[in-house]
Design a protein around this motif. Sequence first.
Motif, PDB file in Angstrom:
ATOM      1  N   ALA A 133      17.855  35.538  24.767  1.00 52.33           N
ATOM      2  CA  ALA A 133      17.391  34.762  23.709  1.00 52.33           C
ATOM      3  C   ALA A 133      17.164  35.354  22.396  1.00 52.33           C
ATOM      4  O   ALA A 133      17.082  34.589  21.592  1.00 52.33           O
ATOM      5  CB  ALA A 133      16.157  33.900  24.465  1.00 52.33           C
ATOM      6  N   ALA A 134      17.092  36.580  22.642  1.00 49.76           N
ATOM      7  CA  ALA A 134      16.843  37.461  21.399  1.00 49.76           C
ATOM      8  C   ALA A 134      17.848  37.403  20.410  1.00 49.76           C
ATOM      9  O   ALA A 134      17.741  37.876  19.283  1.00 49.76           O
ATOM     10  CB  ALA A 134      16.054  38.731  21.813  1.00 49.76           C
ATOM     11  N   GLY A 553      24.017  53.553  15.107  1.00 48.97           N
ATOM     12  CA  GLY A 553      24.708  52.978  14.129  1.00 48.97           C
ATOM     13  C   GLY A 553      26.092  52.394  14.460  1.00 48.97           C
ATOM     14  O   GLY A 553      26.601  51.831  13.381  1.00 48.97           O
ATOM     15  N   ASP A 554      26.487  52.516  15.225  1.00 43.38           N
ATOM     16  CA  ASP A 554      27.902  52.030  15.563  1.00 43.38           C
ATOM     17  C   ASP A 554      27.770  50.507  15.772  1.00 43.38           C
ATOM     18  O   ASP A 554      28.689  49.506  15.558  1.00 43.38           O
ATOM     19  CB  ASP A 554      28.510  52.233  17.206  1.00 43.38           C
ATOM     20  N   VAL A 555      26.559  49.900  15.963  1.00 45.52           N
ATOM     21  CA  VAL A 555      26.174  48.505  16.021  1.00 45.52           C
ATOM     22  C   VAL A 555      25.054  48.342  15.249  1.00 45.52           C
ATOM     23  O   VAL A 555      24.196  49.157  15.380  1.00 45.52           O
ATOM     24  CB  VAL A 555      25.875  47.873  17.293  1.00 45.52           C
ATOM     25  N   ASN A 556      25.001  47.333  14.294  1.00 40.00           N
ATOM     26  CA  ASN A 556      23.716  46.988  13.523  1.00 40.00           C
ATOM     27  C   ASN A 556      22.916  46.019  14.083  1.00 40.00           C
ATOM     28  O   ASN A 556      23.475  44.975  14.360  1.00 40.00           O
ATOM     29  CB  ASN A 556      24.316  46.492  12.139  1.00 40.00           C
ATOM     30  N   PRO A 557      21.399  46.404  14.461  1.00 41.70           N
ATOM     31  CA  PRO A 557      20.672  45.450  15.089  1.00 41.70           C
ATOM     32  C   PRO A 557      20.543  44.196  14.310  1.00 41.70           C
ATOM     33  O   PRO A 557      20.556  44.134  13.095  1.00 41.70           O
ATOM     34  CB  PRO A 557      19.362  46.224  15.122  1.00 41.70           C
ATOM     35  N   SER A 558      20.657  42.987  15.153  1.00 41.07           N
ATOM     36  CA  SER A 558      20.404  41.748  14.552  1.00 41.07           C
ATOM     37  C   SER A 558      19.808  40.875  15.370  1.00 41.07           C
ATOM     38  O   SER A 558      19.408  39.761  14.882  1.00 41.07           O
ATOM     39  CB  SER A 558      22.047  41.093  14.477  1.00 41.07           C
ATOM     40  N   ALA A 559      19.195  41.196  16.535  1.00 48.42           N
ATOM     41  CA  ALA A 559      18.337  40.330  17.290  1.00 48.42           C
ATOM     42  C   ALA A 559      16.687  40.396  16.732  1.00 48.42           C
ATOM     43  O   ALA A 559      16.459  40.776  16.031  1.00 48.42           O
ATOM     44  CB  ALA A 559      18.197  40.773  18.794  1.00 48.42           C
ATOM     45  N   LYS A 560      16.156  39.055  17.161  1.00 49.91           N
ATOM     46  CA  LYS A 560      14.838  38.726  16.669  1.00 49.91           C
ATOM     47  C   LYS A 560      14.133  38.440  17.796  1.00 49.91           C
ATOM     48  O   LYS A 560      14.498  37.791  18.815  1.00 49.91           O
ATOM     49  CB  LYS A 560      14.868  37.685  15.504  1.00 49.91           C
ATOM     50  N   LEU A 561      12.623  38.539  17.866  1.00 52.24           N
ATOM     51  CA  LEU A 561      11.971  38.366  19.174  1.00 52.24           C
ATOM     52  C   LEU A 561      11.784  36.729  19.401  1.00 52.24           C
ATOM     53  O   LEU A 561      11.470  36.005  18.378  1.00 52.24           O
ATOM     54  CB  LEU A 561      10.477  38.720  18.528  1.00 52.24           C
ATOM     55  N   GLY A 632      12.620  40.787  13.552  1.00 52.54           N
ATOM     56  CA  GLY A 632      13.807  41.999  13.913  1.00 52.54           C
ATOM     57  C   GLY A 632      14.217  42.780  12.845  1.00 52.54           C
ATOM     58  O   GLY A 632      14.376  41.933  11.847  1.00 52.54           O
ATOM     59  N   LEU A 633      14.325  44.023  12.729  1.00 46.16           N
ATOM     60  CA  LEU A 633      14.860  44.621  11.568  1.00 46.16           C
ATOM     61  C   LEU A 633      16.260  44.867  11.802  1.00 46.16           C
ATOM     62  O   LEU A 633      16.826  44.682  12.904  1.00 46.16           O
ATOM     63  CB  LEU A 633      14.182  45.928  11.448  1.00 46.16           C
ATOM     64  N   SER A 634      16.982  45.273  10.784  1.00 46.12           N
ATOM     65  CA  SER A 634      18.461  45.657  10.620  1.00 46.12           C
ATOM     66  C   SER A 634      18.609  46.825   9.906  1.00 46.12           C
ATOM     67  O   SER A 634      17.745  47.331   9.301  1.00 46.12           O
ATOM     68  CB  SER A 634      18.857  44.579   9.850  1.00 46.12           C
ATOM     69  N   TYR A 635      19.743  47.468  10.078  1.00 44.67           N
ATOM     70  CA  TYR A 635      20.119  48.533   9.169  1.00 44.67           C
ATOM     71  C   TYR A 635      20.508  48.296   7.878  1.00 44.67           C
ATOM     72  O   TYR A 635      20.508  49.070   6.816  1.00 44.67           O
ATOM     73  CB  TYR A 635      21.062  49.438   9.696  1.00 44.67           C
ATOM     74  N   THR A 636      20.544  47.005   7.516  1.00 44.56           N
ATOM     75  CA  THR A 636      20.718  46.658   6.171  1.00 44.56           C
ATOM     76  C   THR A 636      19.600  45.626   5.473  1.00 44.56           C
ATOM     77  O   THR A 636      18.667  45.619   6.372  1.00 44.56           O
ATOM     78  CB  THR A 636      21.916  45.797   6.008  1.00 44.56           C
ATOM     79  N   SER A 637      19.638  45.201   4.365  1.00 45.26           N
ATOM     80  CA  SER A 637      18.494  44.179   4.055  1.00 45.26           C
ATOM     81  C   SER A 637      19.030  42.846   3.641  1.00 45.26           C
ATOM     82  O   SER A 637      20.146  42.970   2.948  1.00 45.26           O
ATOM     83  CB  SER A 637      17.746  44.863   2.815  1.00 45.26           C
ATOM     84  N   TYR A 638      18.340  41.737   3.504  1.00 50.71           N
ATOM     85  CA  TYR A 638      18.750  40.506   3.116  1.00 50.71           C
ATOM     86  C   TYR A 638      17.919  40.026   2.264  1.00 50.71           C
ATOM     87  O   TYR A 638      16.743  40.278   2.057  1.00 50.71           O
ATOM     88  CB  TYR A 638      18.821  39.647   4.409  1.00 50.71           C
ATOM     89  N   ASN A 639      18.370  39.193   1.238  1.00 47.87           N
ATOM     90  CA  ASN A 639      17.530  38.355   0.250  1.00 47.87           C
ATOM     91  C   ASN A 639      17.768  37.125   0.589  1.00 47.87           C
ATOM     92  O   ASN A 639      18.908  36.444   0.871  1.00 47.87           O
ATOM     93  CB  ASN A 639      18.064  38.787  -0.849  1.00 47.87           C
ATOM     94  N   TYR A 640      16.618  36.079   0.256  1.00 47.82           N
ATOM     95  CA  TYR A 640      16.732  34.524   0.641  1.00 47.82           C
ATOM     96  C   TYR A 640      16.642  34.110  -0.729  1.00 47.82           C
ATOM     97  O   TYR A 640      15.663  34.396  -1.454  1.00 47.82           O
ATOM     98  CB  TYR A 640      15.717  34.163   1.453  1.00 47.82           C
ATOM     99  N   SER A 641      17.433  32.974  -1.137  1.00 46.71           N
ATOM    100  CA  SER A 641      17.199  32.200  -2.461  1.00 46.71           C
ATOM    101  C   SER A 641      17.739  30.787  -2.405  1.00 46.71           C
ATOM    102  O   SER A 641      18.269  30.356  -1.387  1.00 46.71           O
ATOM    103  CB  SER A 641      17.682  33.130  -3.558  1.00 46.71           C
ATOM    104  N   ASN A 642      17.355  30.232  -3.568  1.00 46.02           N
ATOM    105  CA  ASN A 642      18.022  28.887  -3.762  1.00 46.02           C
ATOM    106  C   ASN A 642      17.592  27.722  -2.504  1.00 46.02           C
ATOM    107  O   ASN A 642      18.544  27.041  -2.121  1.00 46.02           O
ATOM    108  CB  ASN A 642      19.612  28.797  -3.764  1.00 46.02           C
ATOM    109  N   LEU A 643      16.462  27.680  -2.268  1.00 50.73           N
ATOM    110  CA  LEU A 643      16.180  26.538  -1.446  1.00 50.73           C
ATOM    111  C   LEU A 643      16.279  24.929  -1.726  1.00 50.73           C
ATOM    112  O   LEU A 643      15.300  24.687  -2.849  1.00 50.73           O
ATOM    113  CB  LEU A 643      14.738  26.647  -0.694  1.00 50.73           C
ATOM    114  N   THR A 644      16.830  24.272  -1.408  1.00 50.89           N
ATOM    115  CA  THR A 644      16.837  22.812  -1.693  1.00 50.89           C
ATOM    116  C   THR A 644      16.579  22.018  -0.329  1.00 50.89           C
ATOM    117  O   THR A 644      17.304  22.258   0.577  1.00 50.89           O
ATOM    118  CB  THR A 644      17.915  22.211  -2.395  1.00 50.89           C
ATOM    119  N   VAL A 645      15.695  21.121  -0.349  1.00 52.98           N
ATOM    120  CA  VAL A 645      15.497  20.211   0.775  1.00 52.98           C
ATOM    121  C   VAL A 645      15.844  18.907   0.459  1.00 52.98           C
ATOM    122  O   VAL A 645      15.051  18.326  -0.421  1.00 52.98           O
ATOM    123  CB  VAL A 645      14.054  20.415   1.323  1.00 52.98           C
ATOM    124  N   THR A 646      16.749  18.358   1.156  1.00 53.92           N
ATOM    125  CA  THR A 646      17.124  16.740   0.748  1.00 53.92           C
ATOM    126  C   THR A 646      16.777  15.748   1.790  1.00 53.92           C
ATOM    127  O   THR A 646      17.354  16.065   3.047  1.00 53.92           O
ATOM    128  CB  THR A 646      18.627  16.909   0.700  1.00 53.92           C
TER     129      THR A 646
END
Length: 748
Positions: A133-134, A553-561, A632-646
Motif C-alpha cells: 500500500a505504501a 541509491g541504486d533505487v530512489n525511494p518513492s513510497a509514502k506512508l 515519504g522522502l526521496s533523494y531528489t526534490s519536487y515542486n508543485y505549481s499551477n493548480l486549477t480546479v474545474t
Amino acid sequence: MPLRVRSCRICVSALIVAIISLTLSSAFAQSGSATPGSKPWMNAKLSPDERASLVLKEMTLDEKISLLHGTGMRGLGPMSPLSVRSNGGAGYVVGVPRLGIPDIQMSDAAYGVRSSGENGRYSTALPSDVAAAASWDLDAAYEYGALIGRELRAQGYNMSLGGGVNLTREPRNGRTFEYLGEDPVLAGSLVAQVMKGLQAQHVIGDIKHYALNDQESGRNAVNVNIDERSMRESDLLPFQIALRQTNIAAVMCSYNRLNGDYACENKHLLTDIVKKDWNFKGFVLSDWGGTHSTVKASAAGLDHEEPAEIFYGPSMKNAVEAGQVPIAEIDDHVHRILRSMFACGVVDDPLERSVVDVVGGLEVAQKIAEQSIVLLKNSQSLLPLDAGKIASIAVIGPHADVGMISGGGSAQVDPPGGNAIMPPGQGRTKWQDQVWFPTSPLKTIKAKVAHATVQYDPGTDASSAAAAAKSADVAIVFAYQWESEGMDLDNLSLPGNQDDLIAKVAAANPHTVVVLETGGPVTMPWADQVGGILEAWYAGSGGADAVANLLFGDVNPSAKLPITFPKSVDDLPHRNVVKPPKKATTEGEPDGWKRIAAGLPAFQITYDEGLEVGYKWYDAKEKSVLFPFGYGLSYTSYNYSNLTVTPGKNVRVSFTVTNTGGQAGAEIAEVYAALPQNAGEPPKRLVGWSKLKLNPGESKDVTIEIDPLYLSIFNVEKNAWQLISGDYAFLVGPSSQTLPLKESVGLK
Ligand code: BGC
C-alpha cells in the motif's frame, strides 16, 4: 491451542487416502469436462448468471448443500471424510463432478500463498500488504495479485482468501500488516487492483474481513458499536469501492458482532448493504468458525460456511425440509457461488498444477519492495551511502546477518529456503513461530561495498553494538516488531531493548541509519538522534536486496506512508481495548469460543471516534504526529505549481509537478478535499493521487478526475450518498501535512 498437531499414523493413512481420492477426483473432474459441448452451461458465450441458472436447474438438494460449506480444516473442528481430497489449504468445497462443476480449493494468500498447504512451501513472499500500500501504485497492486494468482494455480488452488482490507482504526491490531492502511479510498482502490490481477489468473478472489474486525483481541467475543454514517464512510467504504471497481467474487464476513449481531448473520451488513445497496452478485463466506446459526445466517445473507458443515450441512438440509429455510434462499446462495466460479474462469480452465516460478517471483517481490520502502528521515543527505567512499560499516540488529522478519498467522508464507532462524530439519513453522525470510541484509550490504570492512553485531548487548558503531563510518541498525493474526500489540514501541540499542548506537555514531521491519507504525524516541530512517515493513523474499538498493541509491525511494505514525500511543483514540492475549492464538482471545459456547455476553467495544480514522483523527484533534499519512522522502526534490480546479460531474484537479533535484524519481502527488463546513466532516480526506516518473528538471502536468463518491457524505435518513452544496477546498502536495497548493470551488 495446538493447531496443526496430528499423529503421524493419521498423517500416513490420510496421505494414502488422499492419493487415492485425488486420483479419483481428477478422474471425476475429467469426466465432468469430457463432454463439455453436451452441457449447455459449458457454452462460454453465455453470461455467468445464465450459466449458473442452467446448472442450478439440474442440481439435487444434496448437491446444492454440498456447495454451501467446507469439509473441515485440520485441527479446527470436525472433518468430513471428503476432506482428504483437499489440497491442504484452509478450505475445500466438494464440486459436482457429474455436472462439470469442479471442487473449490481455497488457500490463504495475503502476501503470497500460505504455508499450510502441502504444496505451499515454494511460494514467493511478497512485501506485506501494508507495504504494498505504501507504493500507492495501482500497477504494482495488479502485479501483486497476478503473482499470487499464478502461484495459487500452480499449486492446485482456485480460490484465494487474501484481500484483507480492514481499515487501520487501531494500529495495535496484530493484523495491520495484512491490511492496506487507514484511508478508504487508497485501500479500496488498491485491493480492487490486487483482485483484478488475481482473478485474471482464473482464481476466485475474496475480500475480507467484513466488517470492523479492527482488532484481534476478543475477535470472536466482541461486539463492535459504531454509528451507521461512520461505518459507511470509513470501514465499509474500501469494500464498496473495491466491489464497484472490480467484479470480486467473494466477501468474507468477520468473527466479531457488529451493533448486536455477528457479522456473519448480520442482515444489515450482508443483505441490505452488500447485496442490495452495492448490488454484489458474488457470494459471502464466513470466516473460519464465524458462522453461528443456520436459519438466521441464511436469511441474513450468508451464502457459505467455512471451514466445516456445522450449520450449513445436514442442519441446513433439515431446515429446508422443515420449511424453515426456503429453497429459493438456497438457490440464491448456490447461484451466487456458481456464477462466481463461471465469472472467474475456474470452470472453463480446470486446475493443472505446475512448477512455481520462484526466480521470477523473487524479482517481482524485490521490485515491489523497492517501491514500498519509505524513507522517513535523511539528515544532511546521509543517504544514499556512497559505496566508493565508505571504508567501514557496522551492521547491527537481531538476525540481520541471516534474514528479515515476516508477518504471522494465516497469512504466513514459508519461502524457499525456510525460516532463516530455524535450524534445517526442524520441521514446519508453527502458528506462534516468528518466520525470518532468508534474505540477508548483511550479505547484500557486503556485496555493495566489496572493498570496505563490514562488521556485524546482533545488538544483544547495546554497549558492544555501540562500540562497533563507533569504529565504523556508518552504522545501520535493523530493528523489528513482530505481528501476527490472533494477537494485538500492547503498545507501539519496538519490543525488547531495541529503543535503548538504537539510542546507544546513535550516541556512538551520528551516522546511524535505522531500517525498520515492522507491521505498522512504531514510536521512535530516538528519531532526533539518528541520521536516517527507512521503514521497510515486512519486506518479503527480496527484502534485503531492495533495502541495499535504496541505501546505496541504486533505487530512489518513492513510497509514502499509508498510515500515520503517531508520536505516542497516548495519542491514539482512547477506548476500552479488550485485554490482548499474551501470545498469538487462533481465537484472538484465549476464551473467545468458550465464552460464546457458555452463552456469556459479548465484550463491548465502541468506536466513538466515528469518522475520525487515522489522519482524520489527528487532524480533527490537532495532534502533531511523528510522520503523517502520505509522507515519504526521496533523494531528489519536487515542486508543485499551477493548480486549477474545474467543477463538473467529476471535478477535475490539474497541477504541475517538477523534479527540481539531480536524480530521476517517482513522486506520489496527493489530492485532498476539505468539505463544506455544514457537512460535519473531519478537516480533510484523500480524494485522489497520481504517481509520476520524472527525470531531473522534468515537469509533468497532471489532471485527476475526482469520483463524486469521494466528495460525498452518507445520509443515513435517505440511506444514500449525498454531495452537499457549498465550498470545497482542494489541497495538493506531497503529504497529508504538506499541501502547498489550495483552491476552493463551489459545488452544487
Ligand atoms: C482468518 C482468515 C483466514 C481463515 C482461514 C481465519 O482465522 O481470520 O483471515 O482466511 O482463518 O485460514
